[in-house]
Design an enzyme around this catalytic site. Structure first.
Site, PDB file in Angstrom:
ATOM      1  CG  ASP A 192       8.884  -6.405 -15.264  1.00  0.00           C
ATOM      2  OD1 ASP A 192       7.956  -6.950 -15.164  1.00  0.00           O
ATOM      3  OD2 ASP A 192       9.395  -5.184 -15.797  1.00  0.00           O
ATOM      4  CG  ASN A 195       4.147 -13.082  -3.595  1.00  0.00           C
ATOM      5  OD1 ASN A 195       3.211 -13.019  -2.705  1.00  0.00           O
ATOM      6  ND2 ASN A 195       5.097 -12.352  -3.724  1.00  0.00           N
ATOM      7  CE1 TYR A 237      -4.104  -6.597  -4.500  1.00  0.00           C
ATOM      8  CE2 TYR A 237      -5.908  -6.414  -2.975  1.00  0.00           C
ATOM      9  CZ  TYR A 237      -4.838  -7.136  -3.594  1.00  0.00           C
ATOM     10  OH  TYR A 237      -4.314  -8.277  -2.954  1.00  0.00           O
ATOM     11  CE  LYS A 272      -4.116 -10.001  -5.640  1.00  0.00           C
ATOM     12  NZ  LYS A 272      -2.997 -10.962  -6.069  1.00  0.00           N
ATOM     13  CB  THR A 312       3.294  -6.335   2.725  1.00  0.00           C
ATOM     14  OG1 THR A 312       2.288  -6.322   2.070  1.00  0.00           O
ATOM     15  CG2 THR A 312       3.438  -7.658   3.568  1.00  0.00           C
TER      16      THR A 312
END
Length: 250
Positions: free
Chosen positions: A58, A85, A172, A176, A207
């Site tokens: 984790d 990832n 998000y 990044k 996904t």
């Protein structure tokens, strides 16, 4: 195990992570399948077959990260490839993409939502890097591949004509951007060493990360991650690319 290339893929029980782990194992690598749920990780590793081992990890839990590094050292003695990832786009996974974007507006987004996503996408990557770097230094051909998104490109987001501008938000997308900055710091720290670092923007895969609203298959979206992960000792580091080897502006 040490006779093979040793790889670790975080977030490897689904989506692109699972596909990347499977492909690396098919190349003959010994792959640690990073998983938060051990039973699920074991099922994925069994499905991949020879060369895959479930590794409880984790990325938001310091004890879990340390235990994972200790196990890699005990079982393999080194690490040749780290694919960071693991990522999330929201904690509100029941929402569709339009609702997620509305939730992420900088004027109204709950700060706990920002913190939760950054905890995985930024701090989690840095925690794994710190724990695994001593093992990567034991390799004669070490590489780190950080999986990011072109949505994090400040150059693109600051261009009024770019389609990425309207999608840029502090949850998000900005996580990044922060990951890109952290990766640049890794590149600077490891310059001149035997550990190469690459940043990859994969395709827009169907996904769970995007509520299965992507436009590409997992296999197509993962191509650049795998291309870079498969680079040998003469392959370049310090790159930020999308398929096939196309530079992404920072």
């Amino acid at each position: 195990m040490p006779a093979k290339r040793i790889a670790l893929v975080t977030g490897a029980t689904q989506g692109m992570g699972r596909h990347v782990a499977k492909e690396l194992a098919s190349d003959g690598a010994a792959v640690f399948v990073g998983c938060r749920d051990l039973a699920r990780g074991e099922a994925v590793a069994a499905g991949i077959g020879n060369g895959a081992t479930a590794l409880p990890l984790d990325v938001t839990d310091a004890a879990s990260v340390t235990a994972a590094a200790d196990r890699v050292r005990a079982e393999a003695g080194r690490l040749d490839l780290l694919v960071n990832n693991a990522a999330i786009s929201t904690t509100r996974t029941e929402l569709d993409m339009a609702a997620r974007r509305a939730l992420a507006a900088p004027s109204t987004v709950p700060l706990e939502e920002v913190r939760a996503v950054w905890e995985v996408n930024v701090f989690g990557v840095l925690a794994v890097y710190q724990a695994m770097l001593p093992l990567l230094r034991e390799s004669s051909d070490a590489r780190i591949v950080n999986v990011t998104s072109a949505l994090g490109s400040l150059t693109a987001a600051s261009d009024p004509s770019s389609p990425y501008r309207a999608a840029f938000e502090p949850v998000y997308s900005a996580s990044k951007t922060a990951l890109n900055a952290v990766t640049l710091a890794m590149m600077a720290e490891l310059e001149g060493t035997g550990v190469r670092v690459n940043l990859v923007s994969p395709g827009f895969a169907r996904t769970a990360l995007v509520g299965f609203e992507g436009t590409e298959t997992v296999e197509d979206a993962s191509r650049e991650v795998l291309r870079v992960a498969r680079l040998g000792p003469d392959g370049p580091g310090d790159t930020f690319t999308l398929w096939e080897g196309v530079p992404v502006p920072w």
